[in-house]
Design an enzyme around this catalytic site. Structure first.
Site, mmCIF file in Angstrom:
data_model
loop_
_atom_site.group_PDB
_atom_site.id
_atom_site.type_symbol
_atom_site.label_atom_id
_atom_site.label_comp_id
_atom_site.label_asym_id
_atom_site.label_seq_id
_atom_site.Cartn_x
_atom_site.Cartn_y
_atom_site.Cartn_z
ATOM 1 N N SER A 120 9.487 -1.120 8.944
ATOM 2 C CA SER A 120 7.912 -0.627 8.606
ATOM 3 C C SER A 120 8.591 0.869 9.081
ATOM 4 C CB SER A 120 6.788 -1.355 9.420
ATOM 5 O OG SER A 120 5.875 0.070 9.129
ATOM 6 N N HIS A 133 9.452 -1.016 4.311
ATOM 7 C CA HIS A 133 8.153 -1.272 4.016
ATOM 8 C C HIS A 133 6.945 0.210 4.141
ATOM 9 C CE1 HIS A 133 4.735 -3.309 3.346
ATOM 10 N NE2 HIS A 133 3.698 -2.724 5.108
ATOM 11 N N ASP A 165 4.013 1.801 4.365
ATOM 12 C CA ASP A 165 2.363 1.987 4.731
ATOM 13 C C ASP A 165 1.756 3.274 4.712
ATOM 14 O OD1 ASP A 165 1.695 -0.819 5.921
ATOM 15 O OD2 ASP A 165 2.733 0.168 7.516
ATOM 16 N N MET A 187 -1.593 5.010 4.002
ATOM 17 C CA MET A 187 -3.748 5.290 4.738
ATOM 18 C C MET A 187 -3.779 5.966 4.303
ATOM 19 S SD MET A 187 -2.382 3.640 8.449
ATOM 20 C CE MET A 187 -1.208 2.778 8.641
ATOM 21 N N HIS A 205 2.507 -0.161 0.820
ATOM 22 C CA HIS A 205 1.390 -1.403 0.540
ATOM 23 C C HIS A 205 -0.019 0.122 1.086
ATOM 24 C CE1 HIS A 205 -0.807 -3.337 4.732
ATOM 25 N NE2 HIS A 205 -1.331 -3.181 3.484
ATOM 26 N N MET A 231 -3.386 0.496 2.074
ATOM 27 C CA MET A 231 -4.034 0.730 2.688
ATOM 28 C C MET A 231 -5.447 2.215 2.714
ATOM 29 S SD MET A 231 -2.702 -0.692 6.605
ATOM 30 C CE MET A 231 -0.755 -0.040 6.103
ATOM 31 N N MET A 249 -1.939 -9.714 6.652
ATOM 32 C CA MET A 249 -2.278 -9.008 7.676
ATOM 33 C C MET A 249 -2.356 -9.745 9.183
ATOM 34 S SD MET A 249 -1.479 -6.118 6.772
ATOM 35 C CE MET A 249 -1.679 -5.015 8.698
ATOM 36 N N ASP A 268 2.603 -8.714 8.720
ATOM 37 C CA ASP A 268 2.949 -8.185 9.458
ATOM 38 C C ASP A 268 1.846 -7.744 9.777
ATOM 39 O OD1 ASP A 268 2.635 -5.245 9.804
ATOM 40 O OD2 ASP A 268 2.139 -4.216 7.996
#
Length: 223
Positions: free
Chosen positions: A10, A35, A37, A39, A68, A70, A139, A177
């Site tokens: 990540s 990975h 993220d 957001m 991912h 979010m 999660m 994760d």
């Protein structure tokens, strides 16, 4: 269930001042996936990166980019992230009013589609959407920040989802994760996870430790 255990680094825990080089180094260290993220400051409190940054770091690794999302209403942004280089695109069940439609669209674009569940979301919501998923992300923490500790109850959820996948004979990634480290990864893999996301546990110590840190997370599946 996919049997091989994969590690996804990540980059939320990477040094953003040299992000491309960090991706290159963690690739060399043995990470199976990168990975990422994303957001938006709405679905989760934090704000990270968007498609333009992903497209810039894409040339630094040939490993799959596990993106991912979010973010609220992720369907509006799917095409942008696919164009940026996502190989796997995961949306949150809680953030999309029509997750089946979005997952189906992602798959039809030639990208693997994933669904993520927050800790408070029960696993039974997956029953009606398994046919549209290449990946399920459990999660282990409330999303939005790195460096959190795993919520123990979520390991039980991993086990329940693993049993569900076996029941329906689904060959998908069961990803986890949140707070994964060498001390708890064995129990998480034993519960059924086959794709391990780790940030701090991989990036701590700097580039000279990436290979060692990734190796410490590779535990055999105990049947």
């Amino acid at each position: 269930m996919k049997e091989n255990i994969n590690i996804a680094a990540s980059i939320l825990s990477a040094d953003f001042s040299k992000l491309g080089q960090e991706v290159k180094e963690v690739d060399k260290g043995g990470s199976d996936m990168i990975h990422i993220d994303v957001m938006d400051g709405s679905f989760v409190p934090n704000i990270t990166i968007g498609p333009s940054v992903i497209s810039k770091i894409r040339p630094f690794s040939k490993k799959p980019f596990d993106v991912h999302l979010m973010i609220d209403s992720p369907a509006r942004h799917v095409d942008d992230f696919i164009s940026a280089g996502a190989d796997i695109l995961t949306i949150h069940y809680e953030a999309d009013k029509h997750p089946i439609r979005t997952l189906d669209y992602i798959k039809r674009k030639g990208v693997k589609a994933g669904i993520a569940l927050n800790p408070a979301t029960p696993e039974n919501v997956l029953e009606g959407i398994l046919d549209y998923c290449d990946l399920i992300l459990i999660m282990l923490v409330n999303p939005g920040f790195g460096g959190q500790k795993t919520i123990p109850s979520q390991i039980k959820k991993v086990k329940e989802v693993s049993n569900m996948l076996k029941k329906y004979k689904k060959e998908v990634y069961l990803e986890v994760d949140g707070g994964v480290n060498p001390l708890n990864v064995k129990n998480i893999v034993k519960a059924g996870a086959n794709l391990i996301v780790a940030g701090n546990a991989i990036f701590k110590g700097g580039t000279n430790f990436y290979k060692k840190n990734i190796s410490a997370l590779r535990v055999p599946r105990v049947k």
